[in-house]
Design a protein around this motif. Sequence first.
Motif, PDB file in Angstrom:
ATOM      1  N   GLU A   1       0.819  -1.206   0.000  1.00 56.69           N
ATOM      2  CA  GLU A   1       0.000   0.000   0.000  1.00 56.69           C
ATOM      3  C   GLU A   1       0.857   1.262   0.000  1.00 56.69           C
ATOM      4  O   GLU A   1       0.506   2.267  -0.624  1.00 56.69           O
ATOM      5  CB  GLU A   1      -0.941  -0.004   1.202  1.00 56.69           C
ATOM      6  N   LEU A   2       1.991   1.220   0.711  1.00 55.90           N
ATOM      7  CA  LEU A   2       2.889   2.370   0.700  1.00 55.90           C
ATOM      8  C   LEU A   2       3.369   2.665  -0.711  1.00 55.90           C
ATOM      9  O   LEU A   2       3.435   3.834  -1.133  1.00 55.90           O
ATOM     10  CB  LEU A   2       4.084   2.106   1.626  1.00 55.90           C
TER      11      LEU A   2
ATOM     12  N   ARG B   1       1.851   1.686  -3.560  1.00 57.74           N
ATOM     13  CA  ARG B   1       0.705   2.089  -4.386  1.00 57.74           C
ATOM     14  C   ARG B   1       0.388   3.567  -4.174  1.00 57.74           C
ATOM     15  O   ARG B   1       0.104   4.298  -5.137  1.00 57.74           O
ATOM     16  CB  ARG B   1      -0.513   1.226  -4.045  1.00 57.74           C
ATOM     17  N   GLU B   2       0.401   4.013  -2.921  1.00 60.16           N
ATOM     18  CA  GLU B   2       0.098   5.419  -2.641  1.00 60.16           C
ATOM     19  C   GLU B   2       1.128   6.349  -3.269  1.00 60.16           C
ATOM     20  O   GLU B   2       0.778   7.393  -3.834  1.00 60.16           O
ATOM     21  CB  GLU B   2       0.050   5.633  -1.128  1.00 60.16           C
TER      22      GLU B   2
ATOM     23  N   PHE C   1       0.540   6.384  -7.066  1.00 59.95           N
ATOM     24  CA  PHE C   1      -0.665   7.149  -7.400  1.00 59.95           C
ATOM     25  C   PHE C   1      -0.380   8.649  -7.332  1.00 59.95           C
ATOM     26  O   PHE C   1      -0.807   9.425  -8.199  1.00 59.95           O
ATOM     27  CB  PHE C   1      -1.807   6.778  -6.447  1.00 59.95           C
ATOM     28  N   ALA C   2       0.343   9.074  -6.299  1.00 61.24           N
ATOM     29  CA  ALA C   2       0.658  10.492  -6.147  1.00 61.24           C
ATOM     30  C   ALA C   2       1.474  11.007  -7.330  1.00 61.24           C
ATOM     31  O   ALA C   2       1.245  12.119  -7.820  1.00 61.24           O
ATOM     32  CB  ALA C   2       1.406  10.729  -4.840  1.00 61.24           C
TER      33      ALA C   2
ATOM     34  N   ARG D   1       5.392   6.519   7.476  1.00 61.81           N
ATOM     35  CA  ARG D   1       5.478   7.864   6.915  1.00 61.81           C
ATOM     36  C   ARG D   1       6.838   8.112   6.276  1.00 61.81           C
ATOM     37  O   ARG D   1       6.935   8.667   5.180  1.00 61.81           O
ATOM     38  CB  ARG D   1       5.219   8.898   8.012  1.00 61.81           C
TER      39      ARG D   1
ATOM     40  N   GLY E   1       7.220   6.017   3.096  1.00 58.29           N
ATOM     41  CA  GLY E   1       6.453   6.660   2.032  1.00 58.29           C
ATOM     42  C   GLY E   1       7.175   7.870   1.472  1.00 58.29           C
ATOM     43  O   GLY E   1       7.162   8.112   0.260  1.00 58.29           O
TER      44      GLY E   1
ATOM     45  N   THR F   1       8.416   8.347  -2.348  1.00 54.82           N
ATOM     46  CA  THR F   1       7.995   9.538  -3.088  1.00 54.82           C
ATOM     47  C   THR F   1       9.201  10.267  -3.674  1.00 54.82           C
ATOM     48  O   THR F   1       9.181  10.700  -4.838  1.00 54.82           O
ATOM     49  CB  THR F   1       7.206  10.480  -2.168  1.00 54.82           C
TER      50      THR F   1
END
Length: 375
Positions: A218-219, A221-222, A225-226, A252, A255, A259
């Motif tokens: 999920e980390l 995927r997020e 997506f961003a 956090r 992620g 990013t």
Amino acid sequence: MSRAFNKMTEDLSAQQQALKAASDEAQDRRRFIETVLSGVSAGVIGVDGRGRVSAANDQALRLLELEDTAFIGKALERVAPELSELARLGPGSEAEVDVTRGAETRRLRVRASGGAGGEMVLTFDDITRLVTAQRNAAWRDVARRIAHEIKNPLTPIQLSAERLRRKYRSSVGEDLETFDRCTETIIRQVGDIGRMVDEFSAFARMPTPKFAEENPAELLREAVFAQRVAAPDVRVELQEPLPTETLVCDGRMVGQALTNVLKNGVESVTARQAVDPASPGRLHAWAELTPDGLVFVVEDDGVGLPARDRDRLVEPYVTTREKGTGLGLAIVKRILEEHGGELHLTDAERLTGARVTLKFPRKARPTGDSEGKAD
């Protein structure tokens, strides 16, 4: 004559025994020295009076990336040209030398000491991590000062520009386009500076990790997506299925690391498309389990990594981009270190640009640096 012959035979036998004992002692001493040298953390190279390598320990082979001892008897300038200049300065000289092998550069502290017959012994230690740690500490202090000195006036500048636009826009008249362009430029540039200051602050004062069981799929995927939302012109592909196992980490911070890596990849792809519009402009991300833990991999079709000193890209303010702050990968590196993981920068294998690999252990091993930090 018989007695003289017997005496001569006894003397020869005694001399042979003495020579054998001396030889055995020399062999024992040599083996002892080799054992000692193989166990020391410093690299050691012996150089004879003609400048040829006469001996080297295992650590020297590792630091200089020499595969075997076939170089024994060859000139030092051929075996390790970076050390030959210091050797020419003679015994007692000392210096820090950069040794580049492939894409990696090591900083060695080298000392030369003399021996009989013009022989010389070069000893050297790998101080790359020490130099990097000192440099990072200095840059953190610089970043802290920059963030403090610059961030304070940003808010009043932005508020003033917005107030000017609201209050005087209706009375500008025919110069309205210029007025709008100027106020928007001020507001936009203040925003850019604010984001840079935020990066300075993030690097200077990383919070203490708060470890918990997180879903790494999920980390990722997020983060993907961003980036798809932020850069719709770049194809950010996510390889499914992703691992279902949990990861003990600070979600956090992980992620943020993902990013930063994806953002760097998008910027690299965009830079290549500016030069080569025919570039496919893709990013490929996936995660996989290994015996040691979990690995995130991001590849891109961007401009790629420099052939030399690419390991320095994780140092603060080292960047290949004209407008980059050089803090993105430095922050990623610190996050990996806080989790006991590793960051690797290599050439892409599936695409044509760069590959960034983030290796996390199944259960994070917090480093001592994380203790005593403020949230």
